[in-house]
Design a protein around this motif. Structure first.
Motif, mmCIF file in Angstrom:
data_model
loop_
_atom_site.group_PDB
_atom_site.id
_atom_site.type_symbol
_atom_site.label_atom_id
_atom_site.label_comp_id
_atom_site.label_asym_id
_atom_site.label_seq_id
_atom_site.Cartn_x
_atom_site.Cartn_y
_atom_site.Cartn_z
ATOM 1 N N ALA A 36 -26.610 -25.902 32.528
ATOM 2 C CA ALA A 36 -26.815 -25.790 31.084
ATOM 3 C C ALA A 36 -27.478 -27.086 30.627
ATOM 4 O O ALA A 36 -26.893 -28.158 30.713
ATOM 5 C CB ALA A 36 -25.486 -25.576 30.372
ATOM 6 N N ALA B 201 -29.445 -22.195 28.721
ATOM 7 C CA ALA B 201 -28.743 -22.711 27.543
ATOM 8 C C ALA B 201 -28.028 -21.562 26.842
ATOM 9 O O ALA B 201 -28.436 -20.397 26.957
ATOM 10 C CB ALA B 201 -29.728 -23.373 26.580
ATOM 11 N N THR B 202 -26.974 -21.892 26.114
ATOM 12 C CA THR B 202 -26.169 -20.876 25.439
ATOM 13 C C THR B 202 -26.962 -20.135 24.364
ATOM 14 O O THR B 202 -26.683 -18.975 24.084
ATOM 15 C CB THR B 202 -24.921 -21.504 24.790
ATOM 16 O OG1 THR B 202 -25.332 -22.545 23.902
ATOM 17 C CG2 THR B 202 -23.986 -22.072 25.837
ATOM 18 N N TRP B 203 -27.933 -20.785 23.750
ATOM 19 C CA TRP B 203 -28.714 -20.190 22.669
ATOM 20 C C TRP B 203 -29.897 -19.366 23.159
ATOM 21 O O TRP B 203 -30.606 -18.750 22.368
ATOM 22 C CB TRP B 203 -29.203 -21.292 21.728
ATOM 23 C CG TRP B 203 -29.863 -22.441 22.446
ATOM 24 C CD1 TRP B 203 -29.280 -23.623 22.788
ATOM 25 C CD2 TRP B 203 -31.203 -22.489 22.951
ATOM 26 N NE1 TRP B 203 -30.177 -24.422 23.468
ATOM 27 C CE2 TRP B 203 -31.366 -23.735 23.583
ATOM 28 C CE3 TRP B 203 -32.277 -21.609 22.939
ATOM 29 C CZ2 TRP B 203 -32.560 -24.115 24.188
ATOM 30 C CZ3 TRP B 203 -33.463 -21.988 23.543
ATOM 31 C CH2 TRP B 203 -33.592 -23.227 24.151
ATOM 32 N N ARG C 201 -28.210 -29.427 24.431
ATOM 33 C CA ARG C 201 -26.953 -29.389 23.667
ATOM 34 C C ARG C 201 -26.281 -28.028 23.819
ATOM 35 O O ARG C 201 -26.730 -27.043 23.240
ATOM 36 C CB ARG C 201 -27.224 -29.680 22.209
ATOM 37 C CG ARG C 201 -27.725 -31.082 22.008
ATOM 38 C CD ARG C 201 -27.949 -31.367 20.560
ATOM 39 N NE ARG C 201 -28.511 -32.712 20.438
ATOM 40 C CZ ARG C 201 -28.698 -33.320 19.302
ATOM 41 N NH1 ARG C 201 -28.375 -32.718 18.184
ATOM 42 N NH2 ARG C 201 -29.201 -34.516 19.276
ATOM 43 N N ASN C 202 -25.223 -28.007 24.582
ATOM 44 C CA ASN C 202 -24.431 -26.804 24.807
ATOM 45 C C ASN C 202 -22.968 -27.223 24.706
ATOM 46 O O ASN C 202 -22.413 -27.769 25.657
ATOM 47 C CB ASN C 202 -24.710 -26.221 26.193
ATOM 48 C CG ASN C 202 -26.122 -25.696 26.337
ATOM 49 O OD1 ASN C 202 -26.441 -24.631 25.873
ATOM 50 N ND2 ASN C 202 -26.982 -26.488 26.978
ATOM 51 N N LYS D 247 -18.906 -23.295 23.380
ATOM 52 C CA LYS D 247 -19.967 -22.286 23.386
ATOM 53 C C LYS D 247 -20.271 -21.823 24.813
ATOM 54 O O LYS D 247 -20.571 -20.653 25.045
ATOM 55 C CB LYS D 247 -21.224 -22.808 22.700
ATOM 56 C CG LYS D 247 -21.039 -22.938 21.202
ATOM 57 C CD LYS D 247 -22.335 -23.179 20.492
ATOM 58 C CE LYS D 247 -22.050 -23.228 19.001
ATOM 59 N NZ LYS D 247 -23.256 -23.228 18.215
ATOM 60 N N ILE D 248 -20.196 -22.746 25.765
ATOM 61 C CA ILE D 248 -20.384 -22.362 27.167
ATOM 62 C C ILE D 248 -19.257 -21.425 27.598
ATOM 63 O O ILE D 248 -19.511 -20.391 28.222
ATOM 64 C CB ILE D 248 -20.468 -23.599 28.081
ATOM 65 C CG1 ILE D 248 -21.755 -24.369 27.796
ATOM 66 C CG2 ILE D 248 -20.395 -23.182 29.552
ATOM 67 C CD1 ILE D 248 -21.882 -25.682 28.543
#
Length: 182
Positions: free
Chosen positions: A105, A74-76, A108-109, A113-114
């Motif tokens: 991913a 995930a992005t976070w 929630r991405n 943001k990806i």
């Protein structure tokens, strides 16, 4: 020490079919992939669909006949940020007809943001694949990130690693070569 010698001998000879046998999971763990857990009774992976940014649908079965390194990220996720460049380099070096890295991913991405994540981490060789409702991740028992699942040519999960790893390390590449030779 003997396992190390065997591992590096396999690397020296390219771990081709003449020198390869079953995957030496213990050597991989001893040489640095300490979180890698082989599956005692390999079984088929989930058949739940995932998507790409254009709305195309995919299934893990699309890769049958290939060895797959499936990575949920995930992005976070800070450890994902550390790990993804090694997955990108692995795909560049070893990806092709017999092996592929499938990064998904999950959760929630946002697309922007990806894109930013890929740009900031220099990812150039990995597709953008999505599991926005975490259906595939849940179907495969993923409860934290990152998680990497090794899948053999028959579509069976053979090992899992919870957390990040350096997939460009010699032990990681040796495992993949052994799976390819199997």
């Amino acid at each position: 020490m003997l396992r190390s010698a065997l591992l590096y001998t396999a690397l020296l000879f390219g771990a081709n079919a003449a020198f390869a046998g079953p995957v030496d999971w213990q050597a991989a763990k001893d040489e640095g992939l300490v979180k890698l857990v082989p599956i005692e009774e390999p079984g088929p992976v989930s058949d739940i669909e995932y998507t790409d940014p254009d709305g195309g649908t995919h299934r893990l079965a699309d890769h049958k006949g290939k060895v797959v390194l499936l990575n949920f990220w995930a992005t976070w996720c800070a450890p994902c940020r550390e790990e993804m460049p090694s997955l990108d380099a692995l795909q560049s070096e070893m990806g092709g007809e017999d092996f592929t890295v499938v990064p998904i991913a999950t959760g929630r991405n946002a697309p922007e943001k990806i894109d930013k994540f890929y740009e900031e981490t220099g990812l150039k060789n990995l597709p953008v694949l999505l599991d926005p409702r975490q259906q595939l991740a849940r179907g495969m028992g993923v409860v934290g990130l990152p998680v990497t699942v090794l899948i053999d040519r028959d579509g069976n999960e053979v090992a899992r690693l919870l957390g990040e790893a350096d997939w460009t390390s010699e032990p990681a590449k040796a495992v993949i070569r052994q799976l390819l030779a199997d």
